[in-house]
Design a protein around this motif. Sequence first.
Motif, PDB file in Angstrom:
ATOM      1  N   ASP A 360      41.775  35.275   6.055  1.00 10.79           N
ATOM      2  CA  ASP A 360      41.130  34.260   6.681  1.00 10.79           C
ATOM      3  C   ASP A 360      40.241  33.216   5.499  1.00 10.79           C
ATOM      4  O   ASP A 360      40.027  33.586   4.512  1.00 10.79           O
ATOM      5  N   ILE A 361      39.903  31.976   5.928  1.00  6.81           N
ATOM      6  CA  ILE A 361      39.309  31.045   5.236  1.00  6.81           C
ATOM      7  C   ILE A 361      37.896  31.925   5.104  1.00  6.81           C
ATOM      8  O   ILE A 361      37.506  31.782   3.618  1.00  6.81           O
ATOM      9  N   ARG A 392      33.708  24.221   5.520  1.00  7.81           N
ATOM     10  CA  ARG A 392      35.005  23.843   6.276  1.00  7.81           C
ATOM     11  C   ARG A 392      34.505  22.117   6.696  1.00  7.81           C
ATOM     12  O   ARG A 392      35.239  21.389   6.675  1.00  7.81           O
ATOM     13  N   ILE A 397      37.997  20.878   5.544  1.00  5.30           N
ATOM     14  CA  ILE A 397      39.305  21.422   5.576  1.00  5.30           C
ATOM     15  C   ILE A 397      39.573  21.549   6.963  1.00  5.30           C
ATOM     16  O   ILE A 397      38.971  21.791   8.006  1.00  5.30           O
ATOM     17  N   VAL A 402      37.285  28.867  10.774  1.00  6.44           N
ATOM     18  CA  VAL A 402      37.426  29.813   9.498  1.00  6.44           C
ATOM     19  C   VAL A 402      37.852  31.110   9.625  1.00  6.44           C
ATOM     20  O   VAL A 402      38.303  31.616   8.743  1.00  6.44           O
ATOM     21  N   SER A 406      44.696  31.726   5.632  1.00  5.49           N
ATOM     22  CA  SER A 406      44.605  30.760   4.360  1.00  5.49           C
ATOM     23  C   SER A 406      45.941  30.204   4.322  1.00  5.49           C
ATOM     24  O   SER A 406      46.399  29.101   3.806  1.00  5.49           O
ATOM     25  N   ASN A 413      44.776  21.440   1.956  1.00  5.16           N
ATOM     26  CA  ASN A 413      43.294  22.191   2.445  1.00  5.16           C
ATOM     27  C   ASN A 413      43.281  23.526   1.867  1.00  5.16           C
ATOM     28  O   ASN A 413      42.202  24.167   1.905  1.00  5.16           O
ATOM     29  N   GLN A 414      44.511  24.326   1.377  1.00  8.02           N
ATOM     30  CA  GLN A 414      44.219  25.464   0.588  1.00  8.02           C
ATOM     31  C   GLN A 414      43.561  25.164  -0.739  1.00  8.02           C
ATOM     32  O   GLN A 414      42.613  25.883  -1.168  1.00  8.02           O
ATOM     33  N   VAL A 417      39.913  24.974   0.131  1.00  4.54           N
ATOM     34  CA  VAL A 417      39.448  26.707   0.087  1.00  4.54           C
ATOM     35  C   VAL A 417      39.087  27.196  -1.148  1.00  4.54           C
ATOM     36  O   VAL A 417      37.882  27.908  -1.287  1.00  4.54           O
TER      37      VAL A 417
END
Length: 509
Positions: A360-361, A392, A397, A402, A406, A413-414, A417
């Motif tokens: 995950d983010i 975020r 993002i 969050v 990903s 957006n990747q 991150v």
Amino acid sequence: MTDAILQMRGITKTFPGVKALQDVNLEVRRGEIHAICGENGAGKSTLMKVLSGVYPHGSYDGEIYFDGGLCDFAGIRDSEKRGIVIIHQELALSPYLSLAENIFLGNERAKRGLIDWTRTNAEAADLLNRVGLRENPTTTAMDIGVGKQQLVEIAKALSKEVRLLILDEPTAALNDEDSAHLLDLLRGLRDEGITCVIISHKLNEIEAVADSVTILRDGRTIETLDMRAGGVTEDRIISGMVGRDLEHRFPPHESTIGEEVLRIEDWKVHSPTQHGRVVVSEAHLTLRRGEIVGLAGLMGAGRTELAMSVFGRSYGVDISGRVFKNGKEIQIRTVGDAIRHGIAYATEDRKRYGLNLIEDIKRNVSAARLEKLANRGWVHDNEEYRVAEEFRSSLNIKAPSVASTSGNLSGGNQQKVVLAKWMFTDPDVLILDEPTRGIDVGAKYEIYGIINRLADQGKAILVISSELPELLGICDRIYALSAGRITGELSRANATPERLMAYMTTVKE
């Protein structure tokens, strides 16, 4: 009687917490090259996955008509039987199989239950020749470059008697020469009567090759433009994509440049795979606080190799030279050393090296400096969540939370991150390798804004980019690299594409 080979009506596709497509309409004329444009997350790839059966009938609302008939594809094999073939951005070739085996994988040329290798290789040779490749069909896929692999994917599509070919970002990983060859091939396929749908962020290529352009924004159809009518410019397409005119592709920025932060002297790097080959030679460069510095060079010039070798010797062997931080010489022998000395490197390949796509983010954001969140050896979950949520929000993002995976984010957006991960390490020096590769103009503008804010915080930033307009638009100073050597240095006031290209093609003995 319409001349449309494809009609998609009222397509709506919902994922948990996200409406990816809402009442989208698309009409593609027979024998044309039809482009689909939009910002990252606009729904372009999702729409094509609906069309090709990756998302089967029943998982979306709306109707698809192909060649006049209603389609209810249960999977990708159903769409391929009708002549609809999709080539995804991540190529699907098996590296250990031959080109012939890849072309006919799942569509084998067999006789009495056994593969007919003579027929397989002969037909593969014909298909390779058709797309402009002279490779032996028994060559393994890993032994050819990415540009040629893209052509093998097209050969594979042709083997399935394709009538509608869908290409998702086909030139994203290609150099200019390979991109030009691919676009010429698409024109040739159009002349043969094959309809093509192309998704691309490279608007100059769209302007050059497309007959029509459909623009998506936030999961909705905005408009379809007829390129053959004339008057459709890149700026016109951008206006439809972002919903506003971009008078400037780059946000305005006035740098406040301070003292020297990083200096590299006499840097020399040898190839880890080709014994004795020098990849970077006698490189000298400096970075100052609050300064955005560009590194320009053609493919193979050694830009990434230079950056990775400085970042903890993560590339190269027999590395020599000196690195100074705030005027004092430092030793950087590992990635951990680089991070501890306040140096960060955002890779050009975010999917392979920049992110853990199945995590995950918040786990990705904290990955490079997990010890900052640790207490007696344990990571404080609430603090990790708080930090990720702050990034975020501040980097905009676009994700439900969050805790989102990903790998499910759009490219732009990747990339945010990835930037958040390295910003969390609080570096003094941030090396950004192709920071806007594969993302749309709107997301690029946001990334440029983030870079400017980091410079305003006093970070020294080195930007590596294949796009000269990008370097000219955001950098205070630009170095040019050719054949592993820095051949020139230009200030923002003196830098032009012509002068940079002259340095980039100079070979110093």
